[in-house]
Design an enzyme around this catalytic site. Structure first.
Site, PDB file in Angstrom:
ATOM      1  N   CYS A 197     112.108 -20.408 -31.280  1.00 12.04           N
ATOM      2  CA  CYS A 197     112.894 -21.591 -31.635  1.00 12.04           C
ATOM      3  C   CYS A 197     113.295 -21.525 -33.104  1.00 12.04           C
ATOM      4  O   CYS A 197     113.585 -22.544 -33.715  1.00 12.04           O
ATOM      5  CB  CYS A 197     112.087 -22.866 -31.432  1.00 12.04           C
TER       6      CYS A 197
ATOM      7  N   ARG B 113     111.528  -6.688 -30.514  1.00  8.82           N
ATOM      8  CA  ARG B 113     110.723  -7.171 -31.639  1.00  8.82           C
ATOM      9  C   ARG B 113     110.689  -6.200 -32.800  1.00  8.82           C
ATOM     10  O   ARG B 113     110.912  -5.004 -32.636  1.00  8.82           O
ATOM     11  CB  ARG B 113     109.272  -7.369 -31.163  1.00  8.82           C
TER      12      ARG B 113
ATOM     13  N   ARG C  20     105.345 -11.615 -22.940  1.00 14.71           N
ATOM     14  CA  ARG C  20     104.018 -12.084 -22.529  1.00 14.71           C
ATOM     15  C   ARG C  20     104.082 -12.525 -21.068  1.00 14.71           C
ATOM     16  O   ARG C  20     105.055 -13.160 -20.650  1.00 14.71           O
ATOM     17  CB  ARG C  20     103.574 -13.273 -23.397  1.00 14.71           C
TER      18      ARG C  20
ATOM     19  N   TYR D 146     102.829  -4.491 -23.949  1.00 14.91           N
ATOM     20  CA  TYR D 146     103.708  -5.354 -24.737  1.00 14.91           C
ATOM     21  C   TYR D 146     102.887  -6.188 -25.731  1.00 14.91           C
ATOM     22  O   TYR D 146     101.842  -6.744 -25.370  1.00 14.91           O
ATOM     23  CB  TYR D 146     104.520  -6.295 -23.825  1.00 14.91           C
TER      24      TYR D 146
ATOM     25  N   ASP E  71     103.766 -17.649 -37.752  1.00 11.47           N
ATOM     26  CA  ASP E  71     103.419 -17.851 -36.340  1.00 11.47           C
ATOM     27  C   ASP E  71     102.120 -18.621 -36.106  1.00 11.47           C
ATOM     28  O   ASP E  71     102.071 -19.459 -35.229  1.00 11.47           O
ATOM     29  CB  ASP E  71     103.337 -16.483 -35.644  1.00 11.47           C
TER      30      ASP E  71
ATOM     31  N   SER F 207     107.871 -20.735 -28.827  1.00 20.58           N
ATOM     32  CA  SER F 207     108.335 -19.377 -29.115  1.00 20.58           C
ATOM     33  C   SER F 207     109.859 -19.301 -29.222  1.00 20.58           C
ATOM     34  O   SER F 207     110.568 -19.930 -28.434  1.00 20.58           O
ATOM     35  CB  SER F 207     107.908 -18.443 -27.988  1.00 20.58           C
TER      36      SER F 207
ATOM     37  N   HIS G 192      99.650 -22.853 -33.339  1.00 21.34           N
ATOM     38  CA  HIS G 192     100.846 -22.006 -33.254  1.00 21.34           C
ATOM     39  C   HIS G 192     101.860 -22.525 -34.289  1.00 21.34           C
ATOM     40  O   HIS G 192     102.885 -23.106 -33.941  1.00 21.34           O
ATOM     41  CB  HIS G 192     101.405 -22.113 -31.829  1.00 21.34           C
TER      42      HIS G 192
ATOM     43  N   LYS H 235      97.834 -13.634 -30.186  1.00 20.09           N
ATOM     44  CA  LYS H 235      97.762 -14.841 -29.354  1.00 20.09           C
ATOM     45  C   LYS H 235      96.376 -14.982 -28.706  1.00 20.09           C
ATOM     46  O   LYS H 235      95.858 -16.083 -28.584  1.00 20.09           O
ATOM     47  CB  LYS H 235      98.830 -14.791 -28.265  1.00 20.09           C
TER      48      LYS H 235
HETATM   49  C1  OXD Z   1     105.539 -15.927 -29.221  1.00 19.06           C
HETATM   50  C2  OXD Z   1     105.422 -14.916 -30.277  1.00 19.06           C
HETATM   51  O1  OXD Z   1     105.893 -15.580 -28.093  1.00 19.06           O
HETATM   52  O2  OXD Z   1     105.194 -15.308 -31.424  1.00 19.06           O
HETATM   53  O3  OXD Z   1     105.285 -17.103 -29.517  1.00 19.06           O
HETATM   54  O4  OXD Z   1     105.539 -13.725 -29.975  1.00 19.06           O
HETATM   55 MN    MN Z   2     104.581 -17.363 -31.489  1.00 17.22          MN
END
Ligand code: OXD
Ligand code: MN
Length: 589
Positions: A250, A371, A69, A197, A277, A248, A226, A206
């Site tokens: 984690c 991903r 992102r 992407y 998510d 993100s 989130h 998002k």
């Molecule tokens: C992020 C995702 O970047 O879930 O948080 O892709």
């Molecule tokens: Mn995320």
């Protein structure tokens, strides 16, 4: 496919700008999707993988300049800068439309415009919201068809309404200098140019489900967060649900699909994944907070996912999945990434498509932010409530970041507003999920910093208000940190499945089954209340994990004060008071 005049008008307007050769409506049928996969393979946009080992799976390599992102080019376009607030990039809407539509102009020439009608949430449910994304990328269509509920039925549900989120994605030349992801919350519109992407182009995720939805939630008294959602079945108890917000990469997907260690499994513990998510949270008829996962797929980070770290995620990727920027094993046409196993392929292509030998190469084969896009239905521990249009009732909200020091393993907020304070001061060491440096400590309130579609000061006030509306039904709020390190820099807490030991305490607290210790930072477990049975974790390590270092915390409050200053008069009084009270408690301990 529809007579809806607002939909037809938008498509006509966008057509006149991007100038496609034709328009194809995505009806959600397997037949159409299969034909698109075939076309994308012929155009080398995706690669069909070994269909015996990975049925329905494909690989995609994005442009190397387009792998994460782009937060610095993600923009909230509101009439005033104040509405976007100090944590967002801002453009005035007229300027933004001219700029991005100027970039998108004629960019669909000789290309097809795909019209994707989709629903975030169970189509037609109270929680659900509809969007339509226009794209020139089949890869985007195929990802959207996994991540959201796509098809003609969505248009039937929409009927004549103009209550839907407009989305235009134009791949253009994938030029990073002209890459922008613009959000117009007042117009419920998203325009994304020059990227292919995931987070920049799967506009339901998002862009809609967090940025636009957070703005809708503020107006309509709900929350778009989130957060993962998981259910925990404990022996002799009914399943309880918690939401957890982590920045993100984690370990959110791992936590959402946690497998308890054997001793817990034998006792009858089981964790169910509702989402990994995003959560949409509403106050239900019973006054409690209810949550749904508005998505229909997982867009997970591949590296580190293995049968050991997260078998549920890995199994989810074994069919009908799109892999992006991982290693292609040329011997059997399967995929590989760092952390999958200890057996990297020798005859392979790396994420850029260059020859790569996993045994000899010093370079990583998969991009750190590579991903998998996998259907939620593939997940072996998917909650039976996933499809419940009412959602699940939430007993606890958990915040957490990646912190080597200061933050203890777990503590509980003293009240809802103290919990909002904890969420608002969340910080974490940065990861590869967005562009920029890794390993730097960043404030990331509620893990929403890159995803809040309006002024974050107003967002904090909205959280305070939701607490007032929930009153005594408000879930308890906790903070966790799996990432504390010792003097050698090694993680003290083993994490993964062992996190159930912390969840167990959290639920005991929610059910008033255990007393906690009062500390200046909040309620904490007595050491005896974290079950270490068969964990191999030493008592002295637990003491370290539960330590509150007053001087480190006073230092932390200085950082929070500095961070808060950016919100000026938008910072709710309740949070200023919480900060003052924390300093007072630390100084008078
Ligand atoms: C992020 C995702 O970047 O879930 O948080 O892709
Ligand atoms: Mn995320």
């Amino acid at each position: 496919m529809t007579k809806n005049s607002s939909v037809l008008k938008f498509i006509e307007e966008m057509k006149s700008i991007v100038n496609p050769k034709d328009v194809v409506w995505i009806d959600g049928s397997e037949k159409q999707l299969e034909a698109l996969r075939k076309t994308a393979c012929e155009k080398n946009e995706i690669i069909k993988l070994n269909q015996e080992k990975l049925p329905g799976c494909y690989l995609r390599r994005t442009n190397p300049n387009d792998v994460a992102r782009t937060e610095s080019r993600t923009i909230i376009c509101t009439p005033t800068k104040e509405e976007a607030g100090p944590t967002n990039n801002w453009w005035e809407p007229k300027y933004a439309y001219e700029k991005v539509l100027g970039i998108a102009k004629n960019s669909y020439e000789n290309k097809t415009m795909y019209v994707i009608p989709y629903s975030m949430g169970i189509p037609g449910s109270t929680f659900a919201k509809i969007g339509i994304e226009l794209t020139d990328s089949i890869y985007t269509v195929l990802n959207m068809a996994i991540m959201t509920r796509v098809g003609k039925n969505i248009l039937d549900i929409l009927g004549d309404s103009d209550d839907w989120v407009r989305g235009l994605h134009a791949t253009c030349d994938v030029d990073e200098e002209k890459r922008y992801v613009c959000h117009f919350p007042q117009d419920k519109t998203i325009i994304s140019v020059n990227s292919e992407y995931g987070g920049n182009v799967l506009l339901g995720k998002k862009c809609f489900a967090l940025r636009i939805a957070s703005y809708m939630g503020k107006k309509e008294n709900w929350l778009a967060e989130h957060m993962l959602i998981l259910g925990i079945k404990r022996p002799g108890c009914e399943t309880k649900y918690v939401c957890a917000a982590f920045p993100s990469a984690c370990g959110k997907t791992n936590f959402a699909m946690l497998i308890p260690p054997e001793i817990y499994r034998k006792k009858g513990y089981k964790v169910w994944c509702v989402g990994d998510d995003i959560s949409w949270l509403r106050i239900g008829k019973d006054g409690r907070l209810w949550a749904i996962n508005p998505e229909n797929g997982f867009f997970g980070v591949a590296p580190g996912t293995s049968m050991k770290s997260n078998p549920n995620a890995l199994i989810s990727t074994q069919k009908n999945t799109i892999f992006t920027n991982v290693v292609q094993n040329l011997d059997d046409n399967t995929v590989w990434w760092e952390g999958l196993d200890k057996n990297p392929p020798e005859n392979a292509l790396d994420w850029k498509g260059n020859p790569w030998n996993g045994k000899t190469s010093s370079e990583k084969g998969a991009h750190p932010n590579s991903r998998f896009t996998a259907p939620t239905k593939n997940c072996p521990c998917l909650s039976p409530e996933f499809d419940n249009p009412e959602g699940v009732p939430i007993s606890a909200i958990i915040f957490g970041g990646r912190r080597a020091h200061t933050m203890p393993l777990v503590y509980e907020a003293l009240s809802w507003s103290h919990g909002v304070f904890i969420g608002s001061s969340l910080s974490s060491e940065s990861t590869a999920a967005s562009t920029g440096k890794t390993g730097v400590l960043k404030h990331n309130p509620m893990a929403m910093m890159p995803f809040c579609g309006y002024n974050m000061g107003d967002y904090f006030s909205h959280w305070i208000k939701m607490g007032k509306m929930l009153g005594k039904n408000a879930p308890k709020i906790f903070n966790v940190n799996w990432f504390k390190t010792n003097e050698k820099g090694d993680f003290i807490w083993p994490g993964y499945g062992e996190n159930i030991r912390v969840l167990d305490w959290i639920l005991d607290r929610c059910e008033n089954k255990t007393k906690a210790k009062s500390t200046p930072i909040g309620y904490m477990p007595h050491e005896r209340d974290i079950n270490l049975e068969e964990s191999g974790i030493k008592k002295e390590d637990l003491s370290k994990l539960l330590e509150v270092d007053t001087s480190a915390w006073l230092n932390e409050t200085e950082k929070i004060k500095e961070f808060y200053s950016i919100f000026k008069e938008k910072l709710p009084r309740e949070l200023q008071d919480e900060l003052k009270s924390l300093i007072f408690r630390l100084k008078n301990n």
